[in-house]
Design an enzyme around this catalytic site. Structure first.
Site, short mmCIF file in Angstrom:
data_model
loop_
_atom_site.label_atom_id
_atom_site.label_comp_id
_atom_site.label_asym_id
_atom_site.label_seq_id
_atom_site.Cartn_x
_atom_site.Cartn_y
_atom_site.Cartn_z
N GLU A 76 0.68 -1.23 -0.07
CA GLU A 76 0.01 -0.07 -0.19
C GLU A 76 0.82 0.92 0.26
O GLU A 76 0.64 2.03 0.37
CB GLU A 76 -1.06 0.25 1.47
CG GLU A 76 -1.40 -1.38 2.06
CD GLU A 76 -2.66 -1.38 2.61
OE1 GLU A 76 -1.81 -0.94 3.68
OE2 GLU A 76 -3.34 -1.40 2.45
N CYS A 81 -10.74 0.05 7.79
CA CYS A 81 -9.58 1.63 8.15
C CYS A 81 -10.40 2.72 7.44
O CYS A 81 -10.07 3.70 8.10
CB CYS A 81 -7.71 1.50 8.06
SG CYS A 81 -7.49 1.25 6.27
#
Ligand SMILES: [Zn+2]
Length: 656
Positions: free
Chosen positions: A329, A425
């Site tokens: 990521e 998240c």
């Protein structure tokens, strides 16, 4: 003569139709939905990618807290940082009370604060994974544990909840947590001279300092920033001591990432450009800017400038998205901006908004507000469907359902928003940004200046009766009307932002044409009169944008932008495949508002030629020759609103 100090901002009421809809959507849909999910009461399908980590239909986030509080039996479930879903949700709910008081929700959040207090250990520690299943490993594997990240998110929530509701218990949990961290971390003998693998605690402690004025919290935040990378082998040493076999890892695969990934290979002051996980980068930057503002630490501020410049000038997508690769990521390298494999995590755009806001508090520069606006209207907002119940984690600039299904290298690119994620998240992170957007519109600087840098209609009250009312139809209309009331005839400066996308603008002061020089993206007015009106007309022409020609992925292509809104072509409006269109950039595009489409959007149409598709059984390669084309029109909708209709292709960068 009495010297008037800088007017203090007291309250902002958002009156923008666009944002009121989103803020009510969070109250009516997002918060109840996420509460159900976190209590395992929603029938949801968890997206397989990204970061599914073998999760089934449960979140278990509230159950983890109940187990830690001794109210339930069982094991921890989910990621070590599962608690943060609850904390971000609580923070989002706290902000919503400022514009939508809600007794039923308040009862839930008050009880949640009670539960969190019961889950907290006597010494202030709170991370349910370790409390329930691995108490002997507390703070022993910080590269992966997310313990300070998790507590940082509570501290943010606790501060917000205290500020919005006055709930002292919520703040006490936060200070007890910070005291626990302070006792365990630092350079004194017996303390851990390290830091968390995922930055967050730094910005959280700065927020706690802001509300408590307790210096040691700011010093602790400063310590974490200064200590990062001082011993580049810190994480490896901890892992060696905690156990090196793969079964000891808290998150599989995390150990494989290099020190750079954790921004821990060298001290921050020596790091030239950001590396690694995009959300870590922007959270670290926010913490650096926050702490630099209060400590005047020039080395931190210099690092903010270096990281800002690299991110914004060389690694940010036209939509504001950050993070070019699914591998970790992460950010990659300058001008590497692939559109169909990019990551662009919603959290990274939310975090970039935090960073921009902090930089604005340090310097009155329009470029920070430009980026904030870009995130608010594009990169961050695309993380949520118009129904408030579906979410993007990954935000591509080019998508094709066939590619996502057939190419494992693109399987992280969803072409429709998911119910929920194993690593959840993003949804609550975006929710807390939306419910607090009223806090992002003004920056008041110490030289008696109010900066109004976002064109989101609002009524703002400052002390001594000063009011600024801004009304407009933004982002669809660029006529911005200000009424400034100054009943006691005070003297202050008002700075209005001139966005970088509107080099041309019209200005009237008290209905008379006026001119003002632009300084770092702002025009300034000395306000002394009891009543002043200002009318700003921004350039809302549809523009074809090109990327810096060092960015290979966008070379020879154009993106379409109108005001702050970046547009996308979708298969729902245009027969596929979208790569067969060649946009005519010489003909002026048209645009019109369609109130029935996608909750009301300005739709852009551009002339294009569409190349006729080769036959399915034709040769894969033939000698180049003119292909037959058909003159047509390409219909574009705002990027943030894509994937709200049938599943299909989308692209931002168009062939020309
Ligand atoms: Zn996220």
């Amino acid at each position: 003569m009495q010297v008037f100090t800088t007017p203090k901002l007291k309250h902002v009421e958002i009156t923008s139709d666009f944002w009121k809809r989103y803020r009510e959507l969070v109250v009516k849909e997002v918060l109840p939905y996420q509460w159900q999910v976190m209590n395992d009461e929603a029938d949801i399908a968890i997206a397989e990618d990204p970061q599914n980590n073998g999760q089934d239909k449960n979140s278990h986030a509230v159950a983890n807290l109940k187990i830690a509080a001794g109210k339930m039996k069982g094991h921890h479930y989910g990621f070590p940082f599962q608690d943060t879903d609850v904390y971000k949700w609580l923070e989002a709910a706290a902000y919503s009370f400022s514009y939508h008081p809600n007794k039923d929700l308040k009862k839930i959040t008050d009880e949640l604060v009670d539960l969190i207090a019961e889950a907290q250990d006597d010494d202030g520690y709170l991370s349910t994974y370790f409390q329930i299943d691995a108490p002997e490993r507390k703070f022993k594997r910080l590269q992966q544990s997310h313990e300070l990240y998790t507590m940082g998110h509570y501290i943010e929530a606790g501060v917000a909840y205290y500020q919005e509701t006055g709930n002292q218990k919520a703040l006490d949990i936060a200070t007890r947590m910070a005291d626990c961290i302070d006792r365990n971390f630092g350079l004194d003998d017996g303390k851990i001279s390290g830091y968390d693998g995922h930055p967050e605690i730094e910005l959280a402690l700065a927020r706690l300092y802001e509300v408590t004025h307790t210096k040691k919290y700011l010093e602790l935040a400063h310590y974490f920033l200064n200590q990062r990378g001082q011993d580049p082998a810190f994480f490896e040493k901890q892992i060696k001591a905690d156990g090196e076999t793969p079964d000891r890892d808290l998150i599989p695969g995390m150990r494989a990432f290099k020190r750079e990934y954790y921004l821990a290979a060298q001290p921050i002051k020596d790091q030239k450009v950001p590396h690694g996980h995009a959300v870590r980068v922007v959270y670290l930057c926010t913490g650096m800017a926050y702490v630099a503002r209060y400590t005047h630490d020039q080395t931190l501020l210099d690092a903010c400038d270096r990281f800002w410049n690299d991110l914004v000038k060389r690694q940010m997508y036209v939509t504001g998205n950050i993070g070019q690769t699914t591998t970790g990521e992460a950010v990659t390298y300058d001008y590497d901006l692939p559109n169909d494999t990019d990551y662009g995590e919603t959290c990274a755009s939310v975090g970039m908004s935090f960073f921009a806001r902090q930089m604005l508090s340090i310097r009155a520069k329009g470029e920070y507000a430009d980026v904030l606006e870009k995130e608010l209207f594009n990169g961050a907002l695309s993380g949520m469907a118009l129904d408030g119940k579906h979410f993007f984690y990954v935000n591509p600039l080019e998508a094709d359902p066939a590619a996502s299904k057939g190419n494992p290298g693109k399987s992280h690119v969803l072409t429709h928003r998911a119910d929920w994620f194993g690593c959840a998240c993003c949804p609550a992170n975006l929710a807390r940004l939306i419910t607090s957007v009223d806090q992002y519109l003004y920056t008041v600087t110490e030289d008696n200046t109010i900066l109004s840098h976002q064109f989101i209609s609002n009524d703002a009250q400052f002390d001594d009766g000063i009011e600024i009312n801004q009304s407009n139809g933004f982002p669809w209309n660029g006529d911005i009307h200000y009424e400034i009331k100054n009943p006691n005839g005070q003297t202050f400066k008002l700075g209005l932002r001139i966005p970088s996308w509107s080099a041309d603008f019209g200005l009237e002061v008290n209905s008379k044409a006026a001119t003002q020089p632009v300084k770092d993206g702002f025009i300034y007015f000395d306000i002394t009169e009891k009543s002043t009106t200002i009318d700003l007309s921004l350039d809302m022409r549809v523009k074809f944008m090109r990327a810096n020609n060092r960015a290979s992925a966008d070379f020879g292509k154009v993106a379409v932008q109108r005001g702050p809104i970046v547009y996308a072509a979708e298969q729902a409006d245009n027969p596929a495949p979208l790569w067969t269109y060649e946009v005519d950039t010489k003909t002026k595009p048209s645009s019109a508002y369609e109130d029935k489409l996608l909750n009301g959007v300005e739709v852009v149409k551009v002339n294009a030629d569409q190349v006729q598709l080769d036959s399915d059984d034709g040769p894969l390669y033939t000698e180049e020759s003119d292909q037959s084309t058909q003159s047509t029109e390409l219909t574009l909708v705002p990027y943030y609103a894509w994937a709200n209709r049938e599943n299909g292709q989308m692209r931002v960068w168009l062939n020309k």
